[in-house]
Write an enzyme that holds these catalytic residues in place. Structure first.
Site, mmCIF file in Angstrom:
data_model
loop_
_atom_site.group_PDB
_atom_site.id
_atom_site.type_symbol
_atom_site.label_atom_id
_atom_site.label_comp_id
_atom_site.label_asym_id
_atom_site.label_seq_id
_atom_site.Cartn_x
_atom_site.Cartn_y
_atom_site.Cartn_z
ATOM 1 N N GLY A 17 6.566 3.289 -1.916
ATOM 2 C CA GLY A 17 5.951 2.502 -2.973
ATOM 3 C C GLY A 17 4.704 3.206 -3.467
ATOM 4 O O GLY A 17 4.084 3.979 -2.725
ATOM 5 N N LEU A 53 -0.138 5.909 1.131
ATOM 6 C CA LEU A 53 -0.311 7.298 0.676
ATOM 7 C C LEU A 53 -1.773 7.614 0.401
ATOM 8 O O LEU A 53 -2.173 8.771 0.453
ATOM 9 C CB LEU A 53 0.527 7.549 -0.584
ATOM 10 N N GLU A 73 2.097 -3.212 -2.056
ATOM 11 C CA GLU A 73 1.859 -2.626 -3.389
ATOM 12 C C GLU A 73 1.156 -3.627 -4.310
ATOM 13 O O GLU A 73 0.280 -3.247 -5.081
ATOM 14 C CB GLU A 73 3.172 -2.149 -4.020
ATOM 15 N N HIS A 80 -2.525 -3.577 -3.942
ATOM 16 C CA HIS A 80 -3.227 -2.475 -4.629
ATOM 17 C C HIS A 80 -3.680 -2.896 -6.028
ATOM 18 O O HIS A 80 -4.724 -2.454 -6.506
ATOM 19 C CB HIS A 80 -2.311 -1.258 -4.776
HETATM 20 NI NI NI Z 1 -0.741 1.751 -0.234
#
Ligand code: NI
Length: 191
Positions: free
Chosen positions: A46, A101, A143, A146
């Site tokens: 994601g 990430l 996600e 975020h």
């Molecule tokens: Ni993340």
């Protein structure tokens, strides 16, 4: 399509509010293509727009690489979520390991509701509403966070965060090696 560098956890852009997308456009389609390319290149499942420094309410997901290995998890293929809204959380809170990430190599258990129902526009700008369960629900919730300026680190206790301190410092200093490009650090010092 381009692979874009990913911003790391202490970058202020990850803490800002994202803006809803108002219309389908070539720019939006390019953004989504670039986000998929960037996500695949870093072996992620994601990626949210703020992670490439764009404050749009968009995230992408393709978890098939992992769900093929897990029993009872559907293979949904690549999905884009534009202007997503949480409709409801259901089920008990469950602990699952997460990574990000923007926080390379750091992994830890996070407690979240088991299932999430979410409404969104797909990449053709068509309205969708779906319930996600199990491991996929976890990716969707991570996600979505975020887009609200929330990182999975925020769900950890201070004690647990301290446990990750040496890795976090390395990320902070830009000295952690990754297989995918990050936004470079210490730009000021590289005169
Ligand atoms: Ni993340």
């Amino acid at each position: 399509m381009s692979i874009l560098p990913i911003v790391t956890y202490n970058d202020p852009v990850l803490r800002k509010k994202t803006t809803p997308v108002e219309e389908n456009s070539e720019e939006l389609q390019t953004l989504i293509d670039d986000m998929f390319e960037t996500m695949y290149n870093s072996q992620g499942v994601g990626l949210a727009a703020p992670q490439i420094g764009k404050l749009h309410r968009v995230f992408v997901m393709d978890a098939d690489g992992v769900t093929e290995e897990i029993q009872d998890e559907p293979n949904l293929g690549p999905m884009a979520f534009i202007n997503p809204k949480i409709v409801e959380f259901t089920g008990e809170k469950v602990k699952m390991e997460e990574g990000c990430l923007s926080i390379p190599e750091v992994r830890d258990d996070v407690k979240r509701p088991a299932n999430v129902r979410i409404s969104y526009l797909d990449r053709n700008f068509e309205e969708q509403e779906k319930t996600f369960e199990g491991w996929i629900s976890r990716v969707v919730q991570h996600e979505f966070d975020h887009l609200e300026g929330v990182l999975f680190l925020d769900h950890l206790s201070r004690f647990k965060r301290r446990f990750h301190k040496s890795l976090l410092t390395k990320i902070d200093e830009g000295t952690l090696e990754t297989d995918y490009p990050l936004v470079p650090k210490n730009v000021d010092k590289q005169v």
